[in-house]
Design a protein around this motif. Structure first.
Motif, PDB file in Angstrom:
ATOM      1  N   LYS A  26      39.417  -5.197  63.126  1.00 38.80           N
ATOM      2  CA  LYS A  26      38.463  -4.083  63.182  1.00 38.80           C
ATOM      3  C   LYS A  26      38.579  -3.246  61.906  1.00 38.80           C
ATOM      4  CE  LYS A  26      39.017  -0.280  65.833  1.00 38.80           C
ATOM      5  NZ  LYS A  26      39.041   0.535  67.071  1.00 38.80           N
ATOM      6  N   LEU A  27      37.445  -3.014  61.253  1.00 39.23           N
ATOM      7  CA  LEU A  27      37.416  -2.170  60.052  1.00 39.23           C
ATOM      8  C   LEU A  27      36.729  -0.871  60.406  1.00 39.23           C
ATOM      9  CD1 LEU A  27      35.897  -4.635  57.415  1.00 39.23           C
ATOM     10  CD2 LEU A  27      38.300  -4.112  57.762  1.00 39.23           C
ATOM     11  N   GLU A  28      37.268   0.237  59.934  1.00 37.90           N
ATOM     12  CA  GLU A  28      36.576   1.517  60.105  1.00 37.90           C
ATOM     13  C   GLU A  28      36.383   2.143  58.733  1.00 37.90           C
ATOM     14  OE1 GLU A  28      38.128   3.247  64.317  1.00 37.90           O
ATOM     15  OE2 GLU A  28      39.612   2.380  62.950  1.00 37.90           O
ATOM     16  N   LEU A  29      35.137   2.462  58.448  1.00 36.72           N
ATOM     17  CA  LEU A  29      34.802   3.046  57.141  1.00 36.72           C
ATOM     18  C   LEU A  29      33.964   4.296  57.346  1.00 36.72           C
ATOM     19  CD1 LEU A  29      33.088  -0.242  56.035  1.00 36.72           C
ATOM     20  CD2 LEU A  29      35.295   0.417  55.116  1.00 36.72           C
ATOM     21  N   ALA A  30      34.407   5.377  56.747  1.00 41.19           N
ATOM     22  CA  ALA A  30      33.574   6.580  56.742  1.00 41.19           C
ATOM     23  C   ALA A  30      32.886   6.597  55.381  1.00 41.19           C
ATOM     24  CB  ALA A  30      34.427   7.818  56.946  1.00 41.19           C
ATOM     25  N   ILE A  31      31.527   6.671  55.364  1.00 37.64           N
ATOM     26  CA  ILE A  31      30.818   6.565  54.085  1.00 37.64           C
ATOM     27  C   ILE A  31      29.730   7.635  53.951  1.00 37.64           C
ATOM     28  CG2 ILE A  31      31.181   4.068  53.833  1.00 37.64           C
ATOM     29  CD1 ILE A  31      28.369   3.675  54.966  1.00 37.64           C
ATOM     30  N   ALA A  32      29.333   7.854  52.732  1.00 44.50           N
ATOM     31  CA  ALA A  32      28.238   8.804  52.476  1.00 44.50           C
ATOM     32  C   ALA A  32      26.925   8.141  52.898  1.00 44.50           C
ATOM     33  CB  ALA A  32      28.204   9.149  50.990  1.00 44.50           C
ATOM     34  N   ASP A  33      25.955   8.991  53.288  1.00 44.54           N
ATOM     35  CA  ASP A  33      24.685   8.458  53.809  1.00 44.54           C
ATOM     36  C   ASP A  33      23.999   7.501  52.837  1.00 44.54           C
ATOM     37  OD1 ASP A  33      24.678   9.681  56.321  1.00 44.54           O
ATOM     38  OD2 ASP A  33      24.173  11.608  55.387  1.00 44.54           O
ATOM     39  N   ASP A  34      24.039   7.849  51.519  1.00 48.20           N
ATOM     40  CA  ASP A  34      23.280   7.015  50.578  1.00 48.20           C
ATOM     41  C   ASP A  34      23.891   5.634  50.349  1.00 48.20           C
ATOM     42  OD1 ASP A  34      25.480   7.948  49.311  1.00 48.20           O
ATOM     43  OD2 ASP A  34      24.485   8.470  47.424  1.00 48.20           O
ATOM     44  N   VAL A  76      34.487  15.537  58.264  1.00 46.01           N
ATOM     45  CA  VAL A  76      35.578  14.812  57.619  1.00 46.01           C
ATOM     46  C   VAL A  76      36.446  15.835  56.895  1.00 46.01           C
ATOM     47  CG1 VAL A  76      36.210  13.146  55.840  1.00 46.01           C
ATOM     48  CG2 VAL A  76      34.196  12.743  57.245  1.00 46.01           C
ATOM     49  N   ILE A  77      37.740  15.750  57.042  1.00 42.03           N
ATOM     50  CA  ILE A  77      38.631  16.686  56.337  1.00 42.03           C
ATOM     51  C   ILE A  77      39.682  15.877  55.588  1.00 42.03           C
ATOM     52  CG2 ILE A  77      40.295  18.582  56.588  1.00 42.03           C
ATOM     53  CD1 ILE A  77      38.951  19.175  59.315  1.00 42.03           C
ATOM     54  N   ARG A  78      39.848  16.201  54.296  1.00 41.69           N
ATOM     55  CA  ARG A  78      40.914  15.556  53.525  1.00 41.69           C
ATOM     56  C   ARG A  78      42.141  16.440  53.647  1.00 41.69           C
ATOM     57  NH1 ARG A  78      40.407  14.624  47.071  1.00 41.69           N
ATOM     58  NH2 ARG A  78      42.188  13.188  46.780  1.00 41.69           N
ATOM     59  N   ILE A  79      43.181  15.946  54.255  1.00 38.04           N
ATOM     60  CA  ILE A  79      44.280  16.806  54.687  1.00 38.04           C
ATOM     61  C   ILE A  79      44.985  17.507  53.523  1.00 38.04           C
ATOM     62  CG2 ILE A  79      46.542  16.824  55.818  1.00 38.04           C
ATOM     63  CD1 ILE A  79      45.466  14.737  57.758  1.00 38.04           C
ATOM     64  N   ARG A  80      45.259  16.786  52.444  1.00 33.30           N
ATOM     65  CA  ARG A  80      46.044  17.388  51.354  1.00 33.30           C
ATOM     66  C   ARG A  80      45.327  18.558  50.709  1.00 33.30           C
ATOM     67  NH1 ARG A  80      46.185  16.403  45.785  1.00 33.30           N
ATOM     68  NH2 ARG A  80      44.959  14.494  45.973  1.00 33.30           N
ATOM     69  N   THR A  81      44.000  18.399  50.459  1.00 28.09           N
ATOM     70  CA  THR A  81      43.294  19.430  49.699  1.00 28.09           C
ATOM     71  C   THR A  81      42.499  20.380  50.581  1.00 28.09           C
ATOM     72  OG1 THR A  81      41.427  17.944  49.537  1.00 28.09           O
ATOM     73  CG2 THR A  81      43.020  17.903  47.731  1.00 28.09           C
ATOM     74  N   GLY A  82      42.266  19.985  51.818  1.00 26.35           N
ATOM     75  CA  GLY A  82      41.464  20.832  52.705  1.00 26.35           C
ATOM     76  C   GLY A  82      39.973  20.672  52.473  1.00 26.35           C
ATOM     77  N   GLU A  83      39.555  19.790  51.530  1.00 24.72           N
ATOM     78  CA  GLU A  83      38.128  19.549  51.305  1.00 24.72           C
ATOM     79  C   GLU A  83      37.466  19.073  52.587  1.00 24.72           C
ATOM     80  OE1 GLU A  83      37.377  17.214  47.237  1.00 24.72           O
ATOM     81  OE2 GLU A  83      39.426  16.999  48.043  1.00 24.72           O
ATOM     82  N   THR A  84      36.178  19.339  52.748  1.00 22.10           N
ATOM     83  CA  THR A  84      35.445  18.830  53.901  1.00 22.10           C
ATOM     84  C   THR A  84      34.153  18.173  53.408  1.00 22.10           C
ATOM     85  OG1 THR A  84      34.346  20.947  54.154  1.00 22.10           O
ATOM     86  CG2 THR A  84      36.320  20.567  55.505  1.00 22.10           C
ATOM     87  N   GLY A  85      33.487  17.466  54.333  1.00 19.30           N
ATOM     88  CA  GLY A  85      32.205  16.837  54.008  1.00 19.30           C
ATOM     89  C   GLY A  85      32.367  15.648  53.074  1.00 19.30           C
ATOM     90  N   GLU A  86      31.267  15.262  52.388  1.00 23.40           N
ATOM     91  CA  GLU A  86      31.265  14.049  51.557  1.00 23.40           C
ATOM     92  C   GLU A  86      32.313  14.082  50.451  1.00 23.40           C
ATOM     93  OE1 GLU A  86      27.531  12.541  50.246  1.00 23.40           O
ATOM     94  OE2 GLU A  86      26.821  12.262  52.314  1.00 23.40           O
ATOM     95  N   GLY A  87      32.643  15.271  49.991  1.00 23.15           N
ATOM     96  CA  GLY A  87      33.677  15.395  48.957  1.00 23.15           C
ATOM     97  C   GLY A  87      35.036  14.919  49.438  1.00 23.15           C
ATOM     98  N   ALA A  88      35.200  14.914  50.742  1.00 16.37           N
ATOM     99  CA  ALA A  88      36.511  14.534  51.296  1.00 16.37           C
ATOM    100  C   ALA A  88      36.650  13.024  51.497  1.00 16.37           C
ATOM    101  CB  ALA A  88      36.730  15.252  52.629  1.00 16.37           C
ATOM    102  N   LEU A  89      35.563  12.283  51.334  1.00 14.09           N
ATOM    103  CA  LEU A  89      35.596  10.847  51.698  1.00 14.09           C
ATOM    104  C   LEU A  89      36.502  10.007  50.811  1.00 14.09           C
ATOM    105  CD1 LEU A  89      31.880  10.193  52.646  1.00 14.09           C
ATOM    106  CD2 LEU A  89      33.865  10.226  54.141  1.00 14.09           C
TER     107      LEU A  89
END
Ligand SMILES: Nc1ncnc2c1ncn2[C@@H]1O[C@H](COP(=O)(O)OP(=O)(O)OP(=O)(O)O)[C@@H](O)[C@H]1O
Ligand SMILES: [Mg+2]
Lengths: 112, 432
Positions: free
Chosen positions: A60-68, A99-112
């Motif tokens: 099973k692969l799980e990928l979080a991706i930007a809409d485009d 989506v949250i990038r844990i180390r930097t706290g970024e959210t949204g597409e920037g965190a992907l």
């Protein structure tokens, strides 16, 4: 953003991973899973005794991706994972809200 | 408690004082023959070969075939039987099998605790009596271990210990005496080069009684009982095959032409068995399998065992080919009949051994003559050997299991079986 979950044949994993990286995927999660589709597993025979094996090993692969990226990723997945025989797997796509990038706290597409 | 400790100490003192006394000299046939260094080297090495058949060979062969929750319990059966039966053999088993014949049925107690088993040559050989005793010890150990495949995944551990000791003393030793120790079957001229009857018919038909009396595993025929690690089983097959050269060629009791002849017959039958089992299942189910080849190799080895020293390479080829098909048919029959001989001890060792004993009566041409070489009487003797072994073992195993059942019970509880032997009997896990 989209969450793409793909169930593929285990031996296809490397090929699929390379193709996805090529297509611009930043990260992915992989797990060994078992499942069945329409053919409901398969049969195995040990010393003449036949066993119905309900759950076949899959990856099973799980990928979080930007809409485009959605179109390109789905095409890539479809071609790289396909063998043309039964049990090639499925791709599930759902909307992803946070989506949250844990180390930097970024959210949204920037965190992907 | 105090009292029993005291009497145990007392027993030890007695044993030690007897052991440390002057070594008894072998005097049955007057003066002992000379020791042959080549023969001695070969038999000592062969003894170690047969050890390797049991552990790790048989342990891995069986261990790979069970489910992962029972693998340690299965390895444990073979390992502890090796330890236990070795001691039983040295103390009591050897003398019952190879002590001076008493009435054709049992050996005398002259070698109790292996007293008097020394460095002088064993009569009729150039090897020390001690080497002969330890070579035979390895056979005694593996025979009991073979049976464990029939009750895999469900036998209570205490029951296993009790069963192993009783079976070895009450079944194996008398049988070894009858065939190899100068007993009534030996007198009759029965041929069993390395244990087609003593080892394989005996373990194989004891296995049948065990499978019937313990009953099927929980979920048999419903749940999947797929072997958990076939590469382990294939490794075990290779070690069994390797060790079997010591088992069969070592049974020549010397480094000589007979050993070479048995070595070649053994190898050819193993190969032929692997090929013919594969062919049979390929025809029946449409696919050749690794487990099929491994099973056929063992079937070929078990079947050639009684004739290994008596047949030509071509006869060995034929015997191996027949073994693979007949033993596979026995597995299929088992499935039809519905008894749960979990790892197919009956089909491979029982049926293989029986077939081999009869085949020896047909094809013997080296040092003995079978049916095809003008001695039909030999075939009749072989038939008596196979059937009397079978009857003795079936009745004896039944009685022993009844006793063990009364004393400790044969099976683990249904819940313990569900959890698996590894955790329920031994509180450990193979793969963590
Ligand atoms: N409806 C579903 N829900 C969840 N997982 C599924 C579903 N269908 C298939 N899967 C997963 O995908 C794996 C592969 O499915 P598979 O490709 O065999 O589907 P199929 O519908 O039988 O198609 P095919 O006819 O090509 O075999 C299954 O083993 C299972 O893990
Ligand atoms: Mg399918």
């Amino acid at each position: 953003m989209k969450l793409v979950t793909a169930i593929i044949k285990p031996f296809k994993l490397d090929e699929v991973k390379d193709a996805l990286t090529e297509a611009g995927v930043q990260g992915m999660t992989v797990s060994e899973v078992k499942g069945f589709g329409r053919q409901k597993g398969h049969k195995e025979t040990y010393r003449g005794t036949e066993y119905q094996i309900d759950f076949v090993p899959k990856v099973k692969l799980e990928l979080a991706i930007a809409d485009d990226l959605e179109g390109k990723i789905l095409d890539t997945l479809r071609t790289a994972a396909k063998t043309g025989s039964i049990g090639d797997g499925k791709i599930f796509v759902s909307d992803l809200n946070i989506v949250i990038r844990i180390r930097t706290g970024e959210t949204g597409e920037g965190a992907l | 408690m105090k009292h029993s400790t005291f009497s145990f100490m007392w027993l030890l003192v007695v044993i030690l004082s007897v052991c440390c006394g002057p070594a008894t000299v072998w005097a049955q046939d007057g003066t002992p023959g000379a020791i042959d260094t080549g023969d001695t080297a070969w038999i000592l090495v062969s003894s170690a070969f047969v050890l390797c058949m049991t552990l790790p060979g048989l342990a891995l062969f069986y261990g790979g075939l069970v489910r992962s929750k029972n693998v340690l319990g299965t390895l444990m059966h073979t390992a502890i039987i090796l330890c236990l039966i070795s001691i039983v053999w040295v103390l009591l088993g050897y003398t019952l099998a190879f002590g001076t014949d008493v009435g054709g049925v049992i050996g005398s107690l002259e070698f109790l605790f292996s007293l008097g088993v020394g460095q002088d040559a064993y009569p009729g050989t150039g090897i020390p009596h001690l080497a002969f005793m330890v070579f035979q010890l390895m056979f005694a150990a593996i025979t009991v271990a073979l049976i464990t495949g029939s009750f895999a995944e469900r036998m209570k551990f205490t029951a296993l210990l009790l069963f192993a000791v009783l079976w070895s003393v009450l079944i194996y030793s008398p049988l070894a005496h009858w065939v190899w120790g100068g007993g009534w079957l030996a007198e009759m001229g029965a041929l069993d080069f390395a244990g087609g009857a003593v080892v394989h018919i005996s373990s194989g038909f004891a296995a049948l009684v065990c499978a019937l009396m313990l009953g099927q595993r929980k979920g048999y025929g419903v749940e999947s009982m797929v072997p958990h690690n076939l590469p382990m089983t294939v490794m075990g097959t290779g070690l069994l095959w390797f060790g079997w050269f010591g088992f069969n060629a070592g049974s020549a009791l010397g480094a000589n032409g007979g050993a070479a002849s048995a070595f070649v017959a053994t190898h050819i039958a193993a190969c032929a068995g692997g090929i013919s089992w594969m062919g049979a299942e390929w025809l029946r189910t449409g696919k050749p399998t690794m487990l099929g080849v491994a099973s056929g190799i063992i079937a070929g080895l078990a079947t050639i065992t009684p004739g290994a020293g008596f047949v030509s390479p071509l006869a060995a080829l034929l015997i191996g080919l027949v073994a693979g098909v007949v033993c596979y048919a026995a597995v299929v029959l088992k499935i039809r009949l519905g008894y749960d001989d979990s790892l197919d001890v009956v089909a491979i060792h029982g049926v293989g051994g029986f077939t081999g004993i009869l085949a020896t009566g047909i094809f013997a041409s080296v040092g003995a003559q079978g049916l095809l070489y003008g001695t039909p009487g030999q075939f009749v003797i072989q038939f008596v050997l196979a059937v009397s072994t079978l009857v003795f073992v079936v009745v004896g195993t039944f009685v022993i299991l009844k006793v063990v059942d009364l004393v400790v019970g044969l099976r683990v509880s249904s819940e313990e079986e569900e959890i698996g032997l590894d955790l329920s009997q031994h509180s450990e896990r193979a793969y963590s």
